[in-house]
Write a protein that holds these residues in place. Structure first.
Motif, short mmCIF file in Angstrom:
data_model
loop_
_atom_site.label_atom_id
_atom_site.label_comp_id
_atom_site.label_asym_id
_atom_site.label_seq_id
_atom_site.Cartn_x
_atom_site.Cartn_y
_atom_site.Cartn_z
N ALA A 97 0.91 -1.23 0.05
CA ALA A 97 0.08 0.16 0.42
C ALA A 97 0.89 1.25 0.03
O ALA A 97 0.06 2.01 -0.86
CB ALA A 97 -1.01 0.22 1.11
N ALA A 98 1.82 1.04 1.12
CA ALA A 98 2.78 2.90 0.58
C ALA A 98 3.71 2.81 -0.39
O ALA A 98 3.29 3.88 -0.79
CB ALA A 98 3.88 2.39 1.81
N LEU A 99 4.03 1.10 -1.78
CA LEU A 99 4.80 1.71 -2.50
C LEU A 99 3.18 2.23 -3.51
O LEU A 99 4.00 3.55 -4.83
CB LEU A 99 4.29 0.13 -3.13
N LEU A 100 2.87 1.64 -3.74
CA LEU A 100 1.67 2.16 -4.48
C LEU A 100 1.03 3.64 -3.81
O LEU A 100 0.99 4.35 -5.37
CB LEU A 100 0.26 1.05 -4.34
N ARG A 101 0.83 4.10 -2.91
CA ARG A 101 0.44 5.36 -2.28
C ARG A 101 1.81 6.34 -3.23
O ARG A 101 1.75 7.32 -3.20
CB ARG A 101 0.23 5.63 -1.06
N THR A 108 -5.15 6.63 -0.75
CA THR A 108 -5.09 6.51 0.23
C THR A 108 -4.07 5.59 1.03
O THR A 108 -3.74 4.75 -0.02
CB THR A 108 -6.67 5.92 0.61
N PRO A 109 -4.10 6.14 1.42
CA PRO A 109 -2.31 5.24 2.47
C PRO A 109 -2.77 3.99 2.78
O PRO A 109 -1.48 3.13 2.70
CB PRO A 109 -1.99 6.46 3.92
N ASN A 110 -3.80 3.40 3.09
CA ASN A 110 -4.22 1.93 3.18
C ASN A 110 -4.34 1.22 2.16
O ASN A 110 -5.16 1.57 1.37
CB ASN A 110 -5.86 2.28 4.29
N TRP A 111 -4.59 0.27 2.87
CA TRP A 111 -4.83 -1.07 2.15
C TRP A 111 -5.52 -0.11 1.14
O TRP A 111 -7.20 -0.49 1.87
CB TRP A 111 -4.85 -2.29 2.77
N GLN A 112 -5.52 -1.60 -0.02
CA GLN A 112 -7.67 -1.42 -0.64
C GLN A 112 -7.07 -2.82 -1.53
O GLN A 112 -5.89 -3.19 -1.81
CB GLN A 112 -7.25 -0.54 -1.66
#
Length: 278
Positions: A97-101, A108-112
């Motif tokens: 999630a951090a990489l994709l953000r 969003t910084p939260n996992w999707q």
């Protein structure tokens, strides 16, 4: 030489967010329904198999990518008399999630969670295999391997973006989630399921039926699955198998071996070894 029927695992302490498994001859592999804490993706290299993800059943074959969200119960087993080979990768969802953000793939910084169970795309399939081969290679430095992992998942999730939507941050009101959280926290205790049921105001029969319907596992299987996850974490650190078995509540090491293999399709000793340490 390691037999082709034995799984190979790649992991490195310097890249703790990724673990890779390769199986070249999985005709005799048999997975019980299980789940992972990580987001998972695999590629079918040969043969045909049945892929159960939550309550959805797919027939998958060479050229197919399969994806599993964290904590989703699944199982993938070869079709009768079919050869079967595959790569399977597990990624820490917070790292992903951090990489994709950071790369603006998600907002969003939260996992999707990903919404697709399977994907047939020649380019993404071939690039995934090349990335896996890079991790298995002894000719590449770790920073190059990390760059290739990052590049692939930025590309994949950019492709998937149109099929993604934000997940709810709050779980719907359902007391079964409280039971699941309790079983996670106290998975090392042998509290009988009838006492767990009474603690949350359910009859035992109702809890077992409702829990299995909602989580695709009985409460007992859910607790065993969590113990196996803890066992995997300890084995990756190189701890002795007997010590791990006792630490996660198995007084009988043979019982631990059986439960572990049903869910990981590898013995604890096979899992503990990594080709990066060879």
């Amino acid at each position: 030489m390691i037999p082709s029927t034995h799984p190979l695992f790649w992991r490195d302490a310097a890249l703790p967010f990724v673990e890779l498994r390769q199986v070249l001859d999985g005709r005799d592999v048999s997975y019980a329904p299980h789940s992972h804490e990580e987001w998972s993706i695999g590629a079918i290299l040969d043969g045909q198999s049945e892929f159960l993800c939550a309550d959805r059943l797919h027939t998958v074959e060479r050229g197919t990518l399969v994806m599993m969200n964290p904590d989703v119960v699944h199982a993938c087993n070869p079709s009768q008399d079919s050869p079967w080979a595959y790569y399977m990768m597990h990624l820490n969802k917070e790292w992903l999630a951090a990489l994709l953000r950071e790369k603006n793939v998600i907002k969003t910084p939260n996992w999707q969670g990903s919404l697709l169970d399977t994907l047939v795309d020649k380019t993404l399939y071939e690039e995934f295999i090349m990335m896996c081969e890079s991790l298995m290679s002894t000719a590449l430095e770790l920073d190059e391997k990390e760059q290739r992992v990052q590049h692939y998942f930025i590309s994949l999730f950019t492709y998937l973006d149109n099929s993604m939507e934000p997940t709810k941050t709050q779980l719907p009101a359902n007391k079964l989630y409280e039971v699941a959280d309790y079983l996670n926290q106290y998975c090392l205790e042998e509290t009988p399921i009838n006492l767990v049921s009474a603690k949350f105001g359910f009859s035992t029969g109702y809890l077992v039926r409702a829990f299995k319907c909602h989580f695709n596992m009985t409460p007992h299987a859910y607790r065993l699955n969590r113990r196996v996850q803890l066992g995997q974490q300890a084995l990756k650190k190189g701890k002795p198998i007997a010590e791990v078995a006792q630490a996660i509540g198995f007084s009988d090491q043979a019982h631990f071996q059986r439960v572990f293999k049903k869910r990981v399709a590898a013995t604890p000793d096979q899992y503990r070894r990594s080709v990066s340490q060879a």
